[in-house]
Design a protein around this motif. Structure first.
Motif, PDB file in Angstrom:
ATOM      1  N   ASN A  57     -45.647 -23.388  43.476  1.00 16.99           N
ATOM      2  CA  ASN A  57     -45.123 -23.031  42.157  1.00 16.99           C
ATOM      3  C   ASN A  57     -45.472 -21.595  41.834  1.00 16.99           C
ATOM      4  OD1 ASN A  57     -47.849 -24.459  41.853  1.00 16.99           O
ATOM      5  ND2 ASN A  57     -47.686 -23.452  39.867  1.00 16.99           N
ATOM      6  N   HIS A  59     -46.407 -18.562  39.400  1.00 16.57           N
ATOM      7  CA  HIS A  59     -47.217 -18.471  38.175  1.00 16.57           C
ATOM      8  C   HIS A  59     -46.839 -17.252  37.350  1.00 16.57           C
ATOM      9  CE1 HIS A  59     -49.585 -20.923  40.934  1.00 16.57           C
ATOM     10  NE2 HIS A  59     -50.392 -21.297  39.979  1.00 16.57           N
ATOM     11  N   GLY A  60     -45.581 -16.857  37.367  1.00 16.50           N
ATOM     12  CA  GLY A  60     -45.181 -15.701  36.573  1.00 16.50           C
ATOM     13  C   GLY A  60     -45.299 -14.407  37.358  1.00 16.50           C
ATOM     14  N   PHE A  63     -40.738 -15.218  38.806  1.00 11.92           N
ATOM     15  CA  PHE A  63     -39.934 -15.789  37.726  1.00 11.92           C
ATOM     16  C   PHE A  63     -40.641 -15.626  36.389  1.00 11.92           C
ATOM     17  CE2 PHE A  63     -38.872 -18.452  41.474  1.00 11.92           C
ATOM     18  CZ  PHE A  63     -37.538 -18.107  41.586  1.00 11.92           C
ATOM     19  N   PHE A  64     -39.873 -15.337  35.361  1.00 12.46           N
ATOM     20  CA  PHE A  64     -40.388 -15.389  33.998  1.00 12.46           C
ATOM     21  C   PHE A  64     -39.656 -16.519  33.270  1.00 12.46           C
ATOM     22  CE2 PHE A  64     -40.248 -13.764  29.518  1.00 12.46           C
ATOM     23  CZ  PHE A  64     -41.552 -14.144  29.217  1.00 12.46           C
ATOM     24  N   LEU A  65     -40.106 -16.795  32.060  1.00 15.09           N
ATOM     25  CA  LEU A  65     -39.565 -17.917  31.292  1.00 15.09           C
ATOM     26  C   LEU A  65     -38.148 -17.637  30.778  1.00 15.09           C
ATOM     27  CD1 LEU A  65     -42.856 -18.490  29.307  1.00 15.09           C
ATOM     28  CD2 LEU A  65     -42.000 -19.906  31.192  1.00 15.09           C
ATOM     29  N   ASP A  66     -37.666 -16.388  30.952  1.00 13.11           N
ATOM     30  CA  ASP A  66     -36.281 -16.106  30.527  1.00 13.11           C
ATOM     31  C   ASP A  66     -35.271 -16.799  31.430  1.00 13.11           C
ATOM     32  OD1 ASP A  66     -36.932 -14.480  32.687  1.00 13.11           O
ATOM     33  OD2 ASP A  66     -35.752 -12.784  31.989  1.00 13.11           O
ATOM     34  N   THR A 153     -43.498 -26.053  37.848  1.00 10.64           N
ATOM     35  CA  THR A 153     -44.555 -26.917  37.307  1.00 10.64           C
ATOM     36  C   THR A 153     -45.112 -26.299  36.022  1.00 10.64           C
ATOM     37  OG1 THR A 153     -46.395 -25.868  38.494  1.00 10.64           O
ATOM     38  CG2 THR A 153     -45.235 -27.616  39.650  1.00 10.64           C
ATOM     39  N   VAL A 154     -44.358 -25.367  35.439  1.00  9.04           N
ATOM     40  CA  VAL A 154     -44.851 -24.590  34.301  1.00  9.04           C
ATOM     41  C   VAL A 154     -44.182 -25.002  32.987  1.00  9.04           C
ATOM     42  CG1 VAL A 154     -45.017 -22.254  33.345  1.00  9.04           C
ATOM     43  CG2 VAL A 154     -45.378 -22.614  35.785  1.00  9.04           C
ATOM     44  N   GLN A 155     -42.846 -25.004  33.004  1.00  7.98           N
ATOM     45  CA  GLN A 155     -42.075 -25.191  31.774  1.00  7.98           C
ATOM     46  C   GLN A 155     -41.523 -26.618  31.726  1.00  7.98           C
ATOM     47  OE1 GLN A 155     -40.568 -22.816  29.034  1.00  7.98           O
ATOM     48  NE2 GLN A 155     -40.615 -24.966  28.417  1.00  7.98           N
ATOM     49  N   TYR A 156     -41.986 -27.393  30.733  1.00  2.84           N
ATOM     50  CA  TYR A 156     -41.435 -28.739  30.564  1.00  2.84           C
ATOM     51  C   TYR A 156     -40.054 -28.648  29.959  1.00  2.84           C
ATOM     52  CZ  TYR A 156     -45.878 -30.837  31.731  1.00  2.84           C
ATOM     53  OH  TYR A 156     -47.000 -31.246  32.406  1.00  2.84           O
ATOM     54  N   LEU A 229     -45.466 -36.194  33.037  1.00  2.00           N
ATOM     55  CA  LEU A 229     -46.393 -36.193  31.896  1.00  2.00           C
ATOM     56  C   LEU A 229     -47.564 -37.141  32.131  1.00  2.00           C
ATOM     57  CD1 LEU A 229     -43.945 -35.905  28.884  1.00  2.00           C
ATOM     58  CD2 LEU A 229     -45.888 -34.391  29.331  1.00  2.00           C
ATOM     59  N   SER A 237     -53.408 -30.592  33.070  1.00  2.00           N
ATOM     60  CA  SER A 237     -52.098 -29.935  32.944  1.00  2.00           C
ATOM     61  C   SER A 237     -51.729 -29.130  34.181  1.00  2.00           C
ATOM     62  CB  SER A 237     -52.024 -29.090  31.678  1.00  2.00           C
ATOM     63  OG  SER A 237     -53.255 -28.501  31.402  1.00  2.00           O
ATOM     64  N   GLN A 238     -52.701 -28.642  34.948  1.00  2.00           N
ATOM     65  CA  GLN A 238     -52.347 -27.976  36.207  1.00  2.00           C
ATOM     66  C   GLN A 238     -52.404 -28.944  37.393  1.00  2.00           C
ATOM     67  OE1 GLN A 238     -54.363 -26.162  33.842  1.00  2.00           O
ATOM     68  NE2 GLN A 238     -52.350 -25.427  33.247  1.00  2.00           N
TER      69      GLN A 238
ATOM     70  N   PHE B  21     -46.368 -27.592  27.563  1.00  2.00           N
ATOM     71  CA  PHE B  21     -45.565 -26.382  27.340  1.00  2.00           C
ATOM     72  C   PHE B  21     -44.071 -26.736  27.423  1.00  2.00           C
ATOM     73  CE2 PHE B  21     -43.690 -22.263  28.545  1.00  2.00           C
ATOM     74  CZ  PHE B  21     -44.128 -21.520  27.472  1.00  2.00           C
ATOM     75  N   PHE B  30     -42.409 -17.034  23.150  1.00  2.00           N
ATOM     76  CA  PHE B  30     -41.690 -16.147  24.071  1.00  2.00           C
ATOM     77  C   PHE B  30     -42.276 -14.731  24.083  1.00  2.00           C
ATOM     78  CE2 PHE B  30     -38.445 -13.389  25.762  1.00  2.00           C
ATOM     79  CZ  PHE B  30     -37.990 -14.108  26.845  1.00  2.00           C
ATOM     80  N   TYR B  85     -50.681 -19.886  32.169  1.00  2.00           N
ATOM     81  CA  TYR B  85     -50.449 -19.090  33.379  1.00  2.00           C
ATOM     82  C   TYR B  85     -50.214 -17.618  33.004  1.00  2.00           C
ATOM     83  CZ  TYR B  85     -49.793 -23.346  36.229  1.00  2.00           C
ATOM     84  OH  TYR B  85     -49.963 -24.529  36.896  1.00  2.00           O
ATOM     85  N   TYR B  86     -49.601 -17.389  31.827  1.00  2.20           N
ATOM     86  CA  TYR B  86     -49.365 -16.015  31.369  1.00  2.20           C
ATOM     87  C   TYR B  86     -50.605 -15.459  30.670  1.00  2.20           C
ATOM     88  CZ  TYR B  86     -44.717 -16.680  33.001  1.00  2.20           C
ATOM     89  OH  TYR B  86     -43.662 -16.906  33.840  1.00  2.20           O
TER      90      TYR B  86
END
Lengths: 285, 134
Positions: A57, A59-60, A63-66, A153-156, A229, A237-238, B21, B30, B85-86
């Protein structure tokens, strides 16, 4: 025909990279974890795999959350690790195998998965550290070609364990149908139980980890009874990074046996594990 | 240093002491996460260290984000949608390791937090001696 020789399953705690850099393999804190790799090193020297397919996975770094894919498959000529925010970089670049990447992509899309296809992809510590652990003596270049596969494995909502297992099975079908004569090793990184954030930071669950390790070779589908979950609650969570293990195990479709297991607490905030599983092709009658 | 734990809206899975999250958190957080993503570059880390307020402004952080960062309130950052993580990239600039972060969030000293981790290790050794586990 290609063969899937086996799978390596391991934690990817960033501190391991710092321990390697500082020469702490024999330090009493680190030694119990590093000692778990001797069987892996012997096995890799014997098997000499040509290809590494690594489920991990991001960790940023890449990939970013955008724009965050659930499944992303690298299809580049090569891959690099870069600074993730802590000033650590300099791992050797990884040669790619885009023709195999595209073969995998064709297969998984045929099997109705929808991966993001990446002709440029940075790989982070979740891939770099396990590779450093597995091949510690390579001075110049890596002896394998890499296909990196990143799972969210970061963003639900995260993909379910069942979905990850089936995705891994699909990747396994692709590897089995690859016409080359390469020997392939798969890798699943992350876990086992740990939690970095919140009032429950430091959570560790020996019982659940043991359940996972006991079943990984003989009955991996036992790990699919929990939702993502559920796993976050059980393993922290990790701890959900075990989704990478589940996918990698899915790619091993033959007769699978456990060759070695190391489980040590703590490495940083993590219950750290390393397992080596061998895959024997099931002979069709 | 510690804020309070705001449980998610009704109908969501609640895992005590844990921040799932999800989309709501991702929307809330964000800006703070985007700022932390920028810390992959050393020049940005230095720019933040030189002038935190200006750097936070550049990324349009909310007042809630800024307050949590000013107070080094990790739980506050999580409640404001920060993803660990951020946030780990921010922690690096602040010279905080994961055990420091763990202690800040659990209201223990770093030594106590480390001791709790070692206690899990001792429990594992005991189980292994008894032959009950891996």
């Amino acid at each position: 025909m290609s063969t899937i020789a086996g799978g390596i399953f391991t934690s990817h705690v960033p501190g391991i990279g710092q321990a390697i850099a500082k020469g702490l393999k024999q330090d009493p804190y680190w030694k119990p974890f590093f000692d778990g790799w001797h069987t892996v090193h012997d096995w890799l020297k014997r098997e000499k795999p040509d290809v590494l397919v690594c489920f991990y996975n991001d960790h940023g770094l890449n990939f970013f959350l955008d724009k965050l894919p659930t499944f992303a498959i690298g299809a580049a000529d090569g891959y690099r690790h870069e600074d993730e925010g802590w000033g650590i970089s300099g791992y050797k670049p990884y040669p790619g195998m885009p023709e195999l990447s595209w073969h995998i992509i064709e297969q998984v899309v045929h099997d109705e998965f929808d991966p993001t296809m990446c002709q440029k992809m940075l790989v982070d510590h979740a891939l770099a550290i396990p590779v450093e652990m597995a091949w510690p003596d390579e001075e110049e270049s890596w002896p394998f070609k890499l296909v990196p596969i990143a799972i969210n494995t970061v963003q639900y909502p995260l993909p379910s364990p069942k979905r990850c297992f089936e995705f891994g099975r699909s990747v396994g079908r692709a590897l089995e149908s690859w016409p080359g004569d390469e020997k392939i090793v798969v890798m699943g990184t992350g876990g086992l139980s740990h939690q970095l954030e919140g009032e429950r930071a430091g959570h560790i669950n020996i019982e659940y980890d043991t359940f996972c390790m006991d079943n990984l070779s003989r009955d991996p589908e036992a790990l699919l009874q929990h939702s993502s979950l559920d796993i976050a609650e059980l393993a922290g969570s990790q701890g959900v990074e075990i989704l990478n293990w589940i996918a990698a195990r899915g790619a091993m479709r033959g007769s699978v046996t456990e060759l070695s297991r190391n489980y040590h607490i703590p490495i940083s905030n993590t219950a750290a594990a390393t397992m080596l599983l061998e895959n024997h092709e099931t002979v069709l009658a | 240093m510690n804020g309070t734990f705001d449980p998610p809206a009704t109908g969501k899975r609640v895992i005590p002491g844990t921040y799932v999250f999800d989309g709501d958190a991702a929307r809330r957080g964000f800006a703070i996460n985007e700022m932390c993503f920028s810390f992959n570059e050393d020049a940005n880390r230095r720019a933040f260290a030189e002038d935190e307020e200006a750097y936070m402004e550049r990324f349009h952080l909310s007042e809630e984000h800024k307050k949590a960062i000013r107070e080094r309130d990790v739980i506050g950052m999580l409640n404001a949608g920060g993803n660990i993580y951020y946030l780990a990239k921010l922690a690096g600039i602040l010279k905080l390791g994961v055990q420091d972060i763990g202690a800040l969030q659990t209201g223990t000293t770093v030594d106590e937090f480390k001791a709790a981790l070692l206690a899990h290790g001792a429990k594992l050794k005991e189980l292994q001696t008894q032959g009950e586990t891996a």
